[in-house]
Design a protein around this motif. Sequence first.
Motif, PDB file in Angstrom:
ATOM      1  N   ILE A 183      17.346 -20.306  20.341  1.00  0.00           N
ATOM      2  CA  ILE A 183      17.623 -20.549  21.757  1.00  0.00           C
ATOM      3  C   ILE A 183      19.118 -20.443  22.022  1.00  0.00           C
ATOM      4  O   ILE A 183      19.935 -21.017  21.299  1.00  0.00           O
ATOM      5  N   MET A 184      19.478 -19.713  23.073  1.00  0.00           N
ATOM      6  CA  MET A 184      20.867 -19.578  23.495  1.00  0.00           C
ATOM      7  C   MET A 184      21.169 -20.675  24.528  1.00  0.00           C
ATOM      8  O   MET A 184      20.997 -20.491  25.735  1.00  0.00           O
ATOM      9  N   HIS A 185      21.603 -21.818  24.043  1.00  0.00           N
ATOM     10  CA  HIS A 185      21.776 -22.991  24.907  1.00  0.00           C
ATOM     11  C   HIS A 185      22.835 -22.767  25.986  1.00  0.00           C
ATOM     12  O   HIS A 185      22.659 -23.208  27.129  1.00  0.00           O
ATOM     13  N   ASN A 186      23.934 -22.122  25.636  1.00  0.00           N
ATOM     14  CA  ASN A 186      24.987 -21.869  26.632  1.00  0.00           C
ATOM     15  C   ASN A 186      24.483 -20.978  27.758  1.00  0.00           C
ATOM     16  O   ASN A 186      24.821 -21.183  28.931  1.00  0.00           O
ATOM     17  N   ASN A 187      23.684 -19.958  27.400  1.00  0.00           N
ATOM     18  CA  ASN A 187      23.129 -19.064  28.421  1.00  0.00           C
ATOM     19  C   ASN A 187      22.166 -19.806  29.336  1.00  0.00           C
ATOM     20  O   ASN A 187      22.131 -19.572  30.554  1.00  0.00           O
ATOM     21  N   LEU A 188      21.364 -20.695  28.753  1.00  0.00           N
ATOM     22  CA  LEU A 188      20.455 -21.509  29.566  1.00  0.00           C
ATOM     23  C   LEU A 188      21.245 -22.370  30.555  1.00  0.00           C
ATOM     24  O   LEU A 188      20.881 -22.496  31.727  1.00  0.00           O
ATOM     25  N   LYS A 189      22.340 -22.931  30.067  1.00  0.00           N
ATOM     26  CA  LYS A 189      23.176 -23.773  30.908  1.00  0.00           C
ATOM     27  C   LYS A 189      23.785 -22.971  32.056  1.00  0.00           C
ATOM     28  O   LYS A 189      23.901 -23.472  33.183  1.00  0.00           O
ATOM     29  N   ASN A 190      24.148 -21.715  31.768  1.00  0.00           N
ATOM     30  CA  ASN A 190      24.764 -20.869  32.793  1.00  0.00           C
ATOM     31  C   ASN A 190      23.815 -20.547  33.934  1.00  0.00           C
ATOM     32  O   ASN A 190      24.255 -20.262  35.058  1.00  0.00           O
ATOM     33  N   ILE A 191      22.494 -20.576  33.661  1.00  0.00           N
ATOM     34  CA  ILE A 191      21.520 -20.291  34.725  1.00  0.00           C
ATOM     35  C   ILE A 191      20.858 -21.584  35.217  1.00  0.00           C
ATOM     36  O   ILE A 191      19.807 -21.552  35.867  1.00  0.00           O
ATOM     37  N   ASN A 192      21.503 -22.710  34.883  1.00  0.00           N
ATOM     38  CA  ASN A 192      21.037 -24.032  35.330  1.00  0.00           C
ATOM     39  C   ASN A 192      19.618 -24.353  34.861  1.00  0.00           C
ATOM     40  O   ASN A 192      18.808 -24.908  35.617  1.00  0.00           O
ATOM     41  N   LYS A 193      19.323 -23.985  33.634  1.00  0.00           N
ATOM     42  CA  LYS A 193      18.028 -24.303  33.028  1.00  0.00           C
ATOM     43  C   LYS A 193      18.271 -25.065  31.733  1.00  0.00           C
ATOM     44  O   LYS A 193      19.381 -25.070  31.192  1.00  0.00           O
ATOM     45  N   ASP A 194      17.201 -25.705  31.241  1.00  0.00           N
ATOM     46  CA  ASP A 194      17.338 -26.433  29.986  1.00  0.00           C
ATOM     47  C   ASP A 194      16.235 -26.012  29.018  1.00  0.00           C
ATOM     48  O   ASP A 194      15.367 -25.194  29.347  1.00  0.00           O
ATOM     49  N   GLU A 195      16.273 -26.581  27.820  1.00  0.00           N
ATOM     50  CA  GLU A 195      15.312 -26.209  26.771  1.00  0.00           C
ATOM     51  C   GLU A 195      13.887 -26.583  27.158  1.00  0.00           C
ATOM     52  O   GLU A 195      12.937 -25.879  26.809  1.00  0.00           O
ATOM     53  N   LYS A 196      13.747 -27.678  27.892  1.00  0.00           N
ATOM     54  CA  LYS A 196      12.413 -28.102  28.328  1.00  0.00           C
ATOM     55  C   LYS A 196      11.780 -27.064  29.249  1.00  0.00           C
ATOM     56  O   LYS A 196      10.597 -26.735  29.130  1.00  0.00           O
ATOM     57  N   TRP A 197      12.592 -26.544  30.173  1.00  0.00           N
ATOM     58  CA  TRP A 197      12.092 -25.499  31.089  1.00  0.00           C
ATOM     59  C   TRP A 197      11.698 -24.247  30.311  1.00  0.00           C
ATOM     60  O   TRP A 197      10.656 -23.644  30.564  1.00  0.00           O
ATOM     61  N   LEU A 198      12.528 -23.867  29.355  1.00  0.00           N
ATOM     62  CA  LEU A 198      12.257 -22.671  28.564  1.00  0.00           C
ATOM     63  C   LEU A 198      10.987 -22.833  27.736  1.00  0.00           C
ATOM     64  O   LEU A 198      10.158 -21.924  27.670  1.00  0.00           O
ATOM     65  N   ASP A 199      10.831 -23.998  27.116  1.00  0.00           N
ATOM     66  CA  ASP A 199       9.652 -24.256  26.298  1.00  0.00           C
ATOM     67  C   ASP A 199       8.383 -24.125  27.128  1.00  0.00           C
ATOM     68  O   ASP A 199       7.399 -23.519  26.693  1.00  0.00           O
ATOM     69  N   LYS A 200       8.415 -24.676  28.333  1.00  0.00           N
ATOM     70  CA  LYS A 200       7.247 -24.595  29.222  1.00  0.00           C
ATOM     71  C   LYS A 200       6.971 -23.153  29.641  1.00  0.00           C
ATOM     72  O   LYS A 200       5.814 -22.695  29.652  1.00  0.00           O
ATOM     73  N   ALA A 201       8.055 -22.415  29.991  1.00  0.00           N
ATOM     74  CA  ALA A 201       7.894 -21.029  30.435  1.00  0.00           C
ATOM     75  C   ALA A 201       7.347 -20.146  29.316  1.00  0.00           C
ATOM     76  O   ALA A 201       6.521 -19.248  29.558  1.00  0.00           O
ATOM     77  N   LEU A 202       7.778 -20.379  28.073  1.00  0.00           N
ATOM     78  CA  LEU A 202       7.292 -19.588  26.947  1.00  0.00           C
ATOM     79  C   LEU A 202       5.833 -19.897  26.641  1.00  0.00           C
ATOM     80  O   LEU A 202       5.050 -18.999  26.298  1.00  0.00           O
ATOM     81  N   LYS A 203       5.451 -21.162  26.769  1.00  0.00           N
ATOM     82  CA  LYS A 203       4.055 -21.539  26.504  1.00  0.00           C
ATOM     83  C   LYS A 203       3.117 -20.926  27.528  1.00  0.00           C
ATOM     84  O   LYS A 203       1.984 -20.566  27.207  1.00  0.00           O
ATOM     85  N   VAL A 204       3.585 -20.816  28.781  1.00  0.00           N
ATOM     86  CA  VAL A 204       2.785 -20.144  29.809  1.00  0.00           C
ATOM     87  C   VAL A 204       2.519 -18.696  29.410  1.00  0.00           C
ATOM     88  O   VAL A 204       1.446 -18.142  29.673  1.00  0.00           O
ATOM     89  N   LYS A 205       3.505 -18.075  28.742  1.00  0.00           N
ATOM     90  CA  LYS A 205       3.371 -16.692  28.267  1.00  0.00           C
ATOM     91  C   LYS A 205       2.584 -16.615  26.957  1.00  0.00           C
ATOM     92  O   LYS A 205       2.315 -15.526  26.457  1.00  0.00           O
TER      93      LYS A 205
END
Length: 240
Positions: A183-205
């Motif tokens: 996970i690119m944490h800095n990139n997530l921060k730059n788009i105002n997202k967090d690891e929890k959001w990413l985890d949920k979005a990936l599971k949907v996929k």
Amino acid sequence: MNIDFKELLDVTIRALSSLVTLFLVTKMLGKKQVSQLSLFDYVIGISIGNFAAEMTINLESKEINGIWAVVLFGLFAYAISYLTMKSIVLRRFFMGTPTILIQDGKILEKNLKKMKFDINDMLEEIRSAGYFDLSQVEYAILEANGEVSILPKPEYRPLTPKDMKVKVDKEGLCCNVVIDGKIMHNNLKNINKDEKWLDKALKVKGYSDLSKILLATVDVNEKIVIYERNLNEDSKDVLE
């Protein structure tokens, strides 16, 4: 054949010193592709390369002299780069100015001769830009870096969504949120997202295991595109 290991060691040390010096000087000067170099940048680049080669191979010269020559030219180029950002006059002198080769569909022969361009040179550059019919060209401008920019006549310009009055989605740069399963944490921060959001979005996929993901990107519309690892899949190495 007798091998002088001491001499080889000396060349190795000089080569590494030359490489490090060139890298640091280039990093100081900034990023430019070869095709973007002005005449001044090109001359400086060749000179620095010659100094570096001389420093590596000529064992009779002192290594520090070669390093100093590279650094000196690098500092000089940096100073000129700084001054050209502050002064239009110096910028035009050192970097050059664009020259119009075709205006209103007419070839400006005087400017061709001034730039040491013949008709064949111009036609080659225009073809490289994707125009094989000269009558389609409204303007052709020779940029300071040697590239030719083309403005086609209105009737030959490609249609845009605005021309067709079509509404399009907002576009922007894609953000890499997963690379090589990490996970690119800095990139997530730059788009105002967090690891929890990413985890949920990936599971949907359908992805709960990051190790299966080679690359995952997110666009401005929060659309996620996932590229899986495929090292074990058979594929052609070359096109037939």
